[in-house]
Design a protein around this motif. Structure first.
Motif, PDB file in Angstrom:
ATOM      1  N   TYR A   7       8.382  -2.370   0.782  1.00 39.30           N
ATOM      2  CA  TYR A   7       7.058  -1.755   0.729  1.00 39.30           C
ATOM      3  C   TYR A   7       6.740  -1.234  -0.674  1.00 39.30           C
ATOM      4  O   TYR A   7       7.621  -1.011  -1.506  1.00 39.30           O
ATOM      5  N   LYS A   8       5.440  -1.082  -0.884  1.00 36.49           N
ATOM      6  CA  LYS A   8       4.928  -0.419  -2.076  1.00 36.49           C
ATOM      7  C   LYS A   8       3.924   0.617  -1.617  1.00 36.49           C
ATOM      8  O   LYS A   8       3.002   0.304  -0.857  1.00 36.49           O
ATOM      9  N   LEU A   9       4.080   1.839  -2.068  1.00 37.79           N
ATOM     10  CA  LEU A   9       3.133   2.903  -1.756  1.00 37.79           C
ATOM     11  C   LEU A   9       2.137   2.980  -2.906  1.00 37.79           C
ATOM     12  O   LEU A   9       2.494   3.359  -4.033  1.00 37.79           O
ATOM     13  N   GLU A  10       0.898   2.592  -2.631  1.00 38.60           N
ATOM     14  CA  GLU A  10      -0.116   2.510  -3.663  1.00 38.60           C
ATOM     15  C   GLU A  10      -1.035   3.725  -3.657  1.00 38.60           C
ATOM     16  O   GLU A  10      -1.365   4.260  -2.601  1.00 38.60           O
ATOM     17  N   ASP A  11      -1.462   4.115  -4.830  1.00 36.96           N
ATOM     18  CA  ASP A  11      -2.466   5.158  -4.990  1.00 36.96           C
ATOM     19  C   ASP A  11      -3.809   4.451  -5.134  1.00 36.96           C
ATOM     20  O   ASP A  11      -4.078   3.790  -6.143  1.00 36.96           O
ATOM     21  N   GLU A  37       8.262   2.376  -4.535  1.00 29.62           N
ATOM     22  CA  GLU A  37       8.656   1.096  -3.960  1.00 29.62           C
ATOM     23  C   GLU A  37       9.982   1.273  -3.244  1.00 29.62           C
ATOM     24  O   GLU A  37      10.801   2.103  -3.633  1.00 29.62           O
ATOM     25  N   GLY A  38      10.187   0.504  -2.186  1.00 27.94           N
ATOM     26  CA  GLY A  38      11.451   0.640  -1.471  1.00 27.94           C
ATOM     27  C   GLY A  38      11.564  -0.328  -0.307  1.00 27.94           C
ATOM     28  O   GLY A  38      10.782  -1.280  -0.184  1.00 27.94           O
ATOM     29  N   ASN A  39      12.534  -0.079   0.550  1.00 24.51           N
ATOM     30  CA  ASN A  39      12.783  -0.912   1.719  1.00 24.51           C
ATOM     31  C   ASN A  39      12.585  -0.092   2.988  1.00 24.51           C
ATOM     32  O   ASN A  39      13.040   1.053   3.067  1.00 24.51           O
ATOM     33  N   PHE A  40      11.908  -0.690   3.966  1.00 25.98           N
ATOM     34  CA  PHE A  40      11.763  -0.037   5.271  1.00 25.98           C
ATOM     35  C   PHE A  40      12.997  -0.391   6.089  1.00 25.98           C
ATOM     36  O   PHE A  40      13.215  -1.546   6.446  1.00 25.98           O
TER      37      PHE A  40
END
Length: 341
Positions: A76-80, A89-92
């Motif tokens: 995933y990427k957490l976007e603003d 950014e990371g892994n679920f």
């Protein structure tokens, strides 16, 4: 106060006891789906065999679930959205320890020999599992025999009569979870939170009674607690709810307010089906053993319909649901003829 001495005893003869259930009355299992997304295996592991350092191998696909390990499902990427920048950014992933910890608990019923969720068994502090050896259903049937309150045949007959009304009303498969969410898991009448109660304690009500041949659907069902479901049973909405409640119920169920607030009346779609001779023939044939219930229904319909409707459908409903036909289907005509002769 001393317990009263029992005056009846149920003697069990030829009881079925599966070998794999013997000695398992107090053994609790953890039940969970394999974490491999392509595997359909549902795994049962004894709870006392799952330690802090566990290794569980799926018997179907061979995937290993280890304590301290995890399974990744996506990146995933957490976007603003304000400036289109990446915050993180990371892994679920799901931790295997958390997955096993939250898994449902099960045990065997020593009567019906089936594996059921732990909450299907009444509590019993003295037992190792803290639950009764027999499930609630088996206990209910056992008590009905021991206390001579209600026989299994009566349960079966009641279920069969209800099935007849379900057939007439044209019920379809419903999605209970959709209904729970629509009512926010709360009883519509008293607002009691039903989220954490046994599913039997959150029954779905036929908003328009089944005795008037209205179906129960995902769209029109009402969520009630067991107490208010019992109070509402068989009543038309206007006979049970306040005007404000009827207006809210119209929004939640999609049933028109004018119908909810009006007088009881039969489902016109079901009545139309009863005007078809083949439909009535099939009904009487299928439920011939419960012909008295069909005759009662016939009488209720006769009283509720207007004189014009009665005249219009008399050759359908009133003749096809005649006592003579019922006797013929049950094989009584020949007997009656012999008696007269």
């Amino acid at each position: 106060m001393p317990r009263r001495s029992p005056y009846t005893k149920v003697v069990k003869i030829n009881q079925i006891r599966a070998e794999h259930v013997s000695g398992m009355g107090d053994v609790v299992f953890k039940g969970f789906q394999c974490l491999d997304s392509e595997c359909l295996e549902f795994i049962f592991i004894r709870k006392d065999e799952i330690g802090d350092d566990f290794e569980i191998i799926c018997p179907s696909c061979g995937i290993v679930m280890l304590s301290g390990d995890e399974t990744q499902f996506y990146e995933y990427k957490l976007e603003d959205k304000r400036n289109n920048s990446i915050i993180e950014e990371g892994n679920f992933t799901i931790l295997h320890d958390d997955y096993i910890e939250e898994a449902q608990e099960y045990k065997y019923c020593i009567i019906c020999n089936t594996m059921k969720p732990l909450y299907f068994f009444d509590q019993h502090r003295a037992r190792k599992s803290k639950r009764q050896g027999e499930c609630k259903l088996c206990k209910k049937v056992y008590n009905s025999i021991k206390n001579k309150t209600r026989l299994t045949d009566q349960h079966r007959e009641a279920a069969q009569k209800r099935r007849m009304y379900l057939d007439l009303s044209g019920n379809a498969k419903i999605e209970s979870e959709e209904i729970y969410k629509r009512f926010d898991y709360c009883c519509f009448k008293c607002k009691k939170d039903l989220r954490d109660v046994d599913v039997k304690e959150r029954p779905l009500d036929h908003t328009l009674p089944i005795v008037f041949l209205w179906p129960l659907t995902t769209e029109n069902a009402t969520l009630l607690c067991r107490v208010h479901n019992g109070e509402k049973s068989g009543k038309w909405p206007s006979e049970y709810y306040s005007d404000d409640e009827l207006k809210r119920l119209a929004v939640l169920t999609g049933v028109q307010y004018s119908i909810l607030a009006g007088h009881p009346h039969y489902n016109p779609v079901a009545i139309e089906r009863l005007k078809i001779p083949e439909q009535v023939d099939n009904l009487v044939t299928k439920y011939a053993a419960y012909i008295q219930e069909i005759i009662k229904l016939r009488r209720r319909i006769y009283k509720k319909l207007s004189s014009y409707e009665i005249e219009f459908c008399s050759t359908r409903i009133l003749i096809f649901l005649s006592i003579q036909q019922a006797f013929r289907l049950l094989g009584y005509v020949k007997q009656t003829k012999n008696i007269r002769e």
